[in-house]
Design a protein around this motif. Structure first.
Motif, PDB file in Angstrom:
ATOM      1  N   UNK A   1       0.800  -1.228   0.000  1.00 55.48           N
ATOM      2  CA  UNK A   1       0.000   0.000   0.000  1.00 55.48           C
ATOM      3  C   UNK A   1       0.831   1.275   0.000  1.00 55.48           C
ATOM      4  N   UNK A   2       1.978   1.279   0.673  1.00 58.75           N
ATOM      5  CA  UNK A   2       2.776   2.516   0.786  1.00 58.75           C
ATOM      6  C   UNK A   2       3.168   3.116  -0.567  1.00 58.75           C
ATOM      7  N   UNK A   3       3.840   2.346  -1.452  1.00 59.24           N
ATOM      8  CA  UNK A   3       4.160   2.940  -2.762  1.00 59.24           C
ATOM      9  C   UNK A   3       2.916   3.207  -3.598  1.00 59.24           C
ATOM     10  N   UNK A   4       1.904   2.365  -3.447  1.00 62.89           N
ATOM     11  CA  UNK A   4       0.668   2.521  -4.214  1.00 62.89           C
ATOM     12  C   UNK A   4      -0.014   3.860  -3.915  1.00 62.89           C
ATOM     13  N   UNK A   5      -0.203   4.164  -2.630  1.00 61.26           N
ATOM     14  CA  UNK A   5      -0.864   5.423  -2.256  1.00 61.26           C
ATOM     15  C   UNK A   5       0.052   6.627  -2.482  1.00 61.26           C
ATOM     16  N   UNK A   6       1.360   6.440  -2.313  1.00 58.64           N
ATOM     17  CA  UNK A   6       2.315   7.536  -2.565  1.00 58.64           C
ATOM     18  C   UNK A   6       2.275   7.942  -4.043  1.00 58.64           C
ATOM     19  N   UNK A   7       2.283   6.952  -4.932  1.00 56.42           N
ATOM     20  CA  UNK A   7       2.240   7.222  -6.383  1.00 56.42           C
ATOM     21  C   UNK A   7       0.897   7.849  -6.763  1.00 56.42           C
ATOM     22  N   UNK A   8      -0.197   7.264  -6.241  1.00 56.52           N
ATOM     23  CA  UNK A   8      -1.546   7.755  -6.581  1.00 56.52           C
ATOM     24  C   UNK A   8      -1.701   9.233  -6.205  1.00 56.52           C
ATOM     25  N   UNK A   9      -1.266   9.603  -4.999  1.00 54.71           N
ATOM     26  CA  UNK A   9      -1.404  10.994  -4.557  1.00 54.71           C
ATOM     27  C   UNK A   9      -0.488  11.943  -5.311  1.00 54.71           C
ATOM     28  N   UNK A  10       0.755  11.524  -5.576  1.00 48.98           N
ATOM     29  CA  UNK A  10       1.675  12.418  -6.285  1.00 48.98           C
ATOM     30  C   UNK A  10       1.216  12.659  -7.720  1.00 48.98           C
ATOM     31  N   UNK A  11       0.685  11.601  -8.389  1.00 51.77           N
ATOM     32  CA  UNK A  11       0.165  11.763  -9.756  1.00 51.77           C
ATOM     33  C   UNK A  11      -1.086  12.643  -9.738  1.00 51.77           C
ATOM     34  N   UNK A  12      -1.978  12.374  -8.779  1.00 49.57           N
ATOM     35  CA  UNK A  12      -3.210  13.163  -8.664  1.00 49.57           C
ATOM     36  C   UNK A  12      -2.904  14.645  -8.414  1.00 49.57           C
ATOM     37  N   UNK A  13      -2.004  14.917  -7.460  1.00 49.20           N
ATOM     38  CA  UNK A  13      -1.661  16.305  -7.115  1.00 49.20           C
ATOM     39  C   UNK A  13      -0.965  17.011  -8.279  1.00 49.20           C
TER      40      UNK A  13
END
Length: 268
Positions: free
Chosen positions: A241-253
């Motif tokens: 989950x850590x890299x998954x949510x980190x990537x999702x938020x950075x791409x979204x932002x």
């Protein structure tokens, strides 16, 4: 890895002591690409699911924050918005998750995504793709509530001016994913059991036919593994989950910043 390590009655050839040992054993005995089986169906559903998810979250967060805290950052608004966005997201992702987990089981009888979908539909009916949907929501609603509240809380601490700051988005996303993943592991173990319908596990507690429902899954997990059974695969879940949510938020932002900037440039 998570699907294998959450197995409650694993085949003797599929027993693993750690994430590293599991990965090594799977690659050596079943081939380099085995841990990635079923990822294509996940990728196919992820695009539209995440688009609906973030669009719904952003709209609801803004509307509710205006109502509850007059334009300020309301943790309650973030939690509710994240929970509602999850309903749409999971409607798309639940069938994809069922297929992915069945393909990742040890000695999986399915050779391809299409074969798996056809066989499951033929033998168990369309409902099999949504057998764990209520369980998924029971897990994902608290997961996303904790996830979004933690992310917004972390942003308040390390990026109070709410500027576009990639490092802060990655750190906040990773921490939010880790906290939410650890807190909801017991629900994930139950969801995996409902999705995979492990024959060895179910027959060992005299369950014939299909296991369904969150309450039944909780009882069965306790019968098979006690309290520690609820936390099987917690390490793999947090690492995933850590890299998954980190990537999702950075791409979204990034896209939020990019599109907002373009909108302002057009106006001026």
């Amino acid at each position: 890895l998570q699907t294998r390590m959450q197995s409650l009655q694993p085949d003797p050839k599929a027993q693993y002591r750690s994430v590293y040992e599991a990965l090594k054993k799977i690659v050596l005995t079943e081939g380099f690409w085995r841990p990635l089986r079923g990822i294509n169906v996940t990728m196919l559903g992820a695009g539209p699911a995440h688009a609906m998810y973030f669009a719904c979250y952003e709209k609801m967060k803004k509307s509710l924050s205006d109502t509850l805290q007059h334009g300020g950052n309301s943790h309650l608004a973030n939690g509710i918005a994240g929970s509602v966005a999850t309903l749409l997201h999971d409607a798309v992702m639940n069938p994809a998750e069922v297929v992915k987990q069945r393909m990742q089981m040890f000695n999986s009888p399915y050779k391809s995504v299409l074969t798996c979908m056809r066989t499951v539909q033929k033998t168990e009916g369309f409902g099999a793709f949504y057998r764990s949907y209520t369980t998924q929501l029971t897990m994902n609603v608290p997961f996303q509530a904790i996830h979004f509240i933690t992310y917004e809380f972390m942003q308040e601490q390390i990026n109070p001016r709410r500027e576009y700051n990639p490092r802060s988005h990655i750190v906040s996303g990773a921490v939010a994913g880790a906290v939410a993943a650890a807190a909801t592991t017991p629900l994930d173990v139950c969801k995996t059991l409902l999705n995979t319908q492990e024959n060895m596990a179910l027959s060992s507690v005299n369950i014939s036919g299909h296991l369904s429902g969150m309450v039944n899954a909780f009882k069965t997990v306790y019968q098979l593994g006690g309290v520690s059974g609820y936390f099987r695969g917690v390490q793999a879940r947090v690492i995933y989950q850590m890299p998954s949510t980190a990537i999702a938020w950075s791409v979204y932002e990034f896209f939020k910043y990019f599109l907002t900037k373009r909108k302002l440039e057009k106006r001026t």
